[in-house]
Design an enzyme around this catalytic site. Sequence first.
Site, PDB file in Angstrom:
ATOM      1  N   GLU A  15       0.887  -1.163   0.000  1.00  0.00           N
ATOM      2  CA  GLU A  15       0.000   0.000   0.000  1.00  0.00           C
ATOM      3  C   GLU A  15       0.921   1.208   0.000  1.00  0.00           C
ATOM      4  OE1 GLU A  15      -3.085  -0.549  -0.589  1.00  0.00           O
ATOM      5  OE2 GLU A  15      -2.890  -2.693  -0.186  1.00  0.00           O
ATOM      6  N   HIS A 165      -7.343  -3.753   0.140  1.00  0.00           N
ATOM      7  CA  HIS A 165      -6.400  -2.630   0.146  1.00  0.00           C
ATOM      8  C   HIS A 165      -5.684  -2.496   1.488  1.00  0.00           C
ATOM      9  CE1 HIS A 165      -7.520  -1.484  -3.843  1.00  0.00           C
ATOM     10  NE2 HIS A 165      -8.775  -1.376  -3.489  1.00  0.00           N
TER      11      HIS A 165
END
Length: 187
Positions: A15, A165
């Site tokens: 990320e 995510h």
Amino acid sequence: MKSQISHYYLIVDLEATCCNSKTIPRHEMEIIEIGAVMLNRTTWVIDSEFQQFIQPVRHPQLTSFCTELTSIRQQDVDEAPKFLEVISRFKEWIDLFPNYIFCSWGSYDKKQFIQDCAFHNFPYPFTSEHINIKEEFSEYLGVSKKFGMAEALNKLGIELKGKHHRGIDDAHNIASIYRQIKTKKLS
């Protein structure tokens, strides 16, 4: 000379700092989480995992878009070590598994590692080839369409676990996809 057999798939998901406008240019995005698992090629079990937040230095304040997308809080990165410390720890962990192949969903993770390592003057940590599992998934289905990770899970009837995510959760989910397509190919 015999080629060395790889015993693990090192599945990595990153990320990075991001926004929904052009306030953070692509070349200034920085890794804020490394999530990785070592998927054993014999047992198809995850033998080890690595997860670490990283404090960004170019754009230290996360955008609300980034926080909403990743669920990574400002406090998570403020209290995290900086890139050089984390990448050194990550490299030490990788080195515990000398026979691995670096894998990710798409080529983004590889490119982001190259970019961040260059910015911080740290050698690229991977000694293996790179497998783009997103492309392999399309080949497995026999289609040219490229699927997102969540869409691929759905297509295979696998439940998304954790938070999409988030690096470590996505690494586990990608491992589930890869395990299924590799073991189905073998049977």
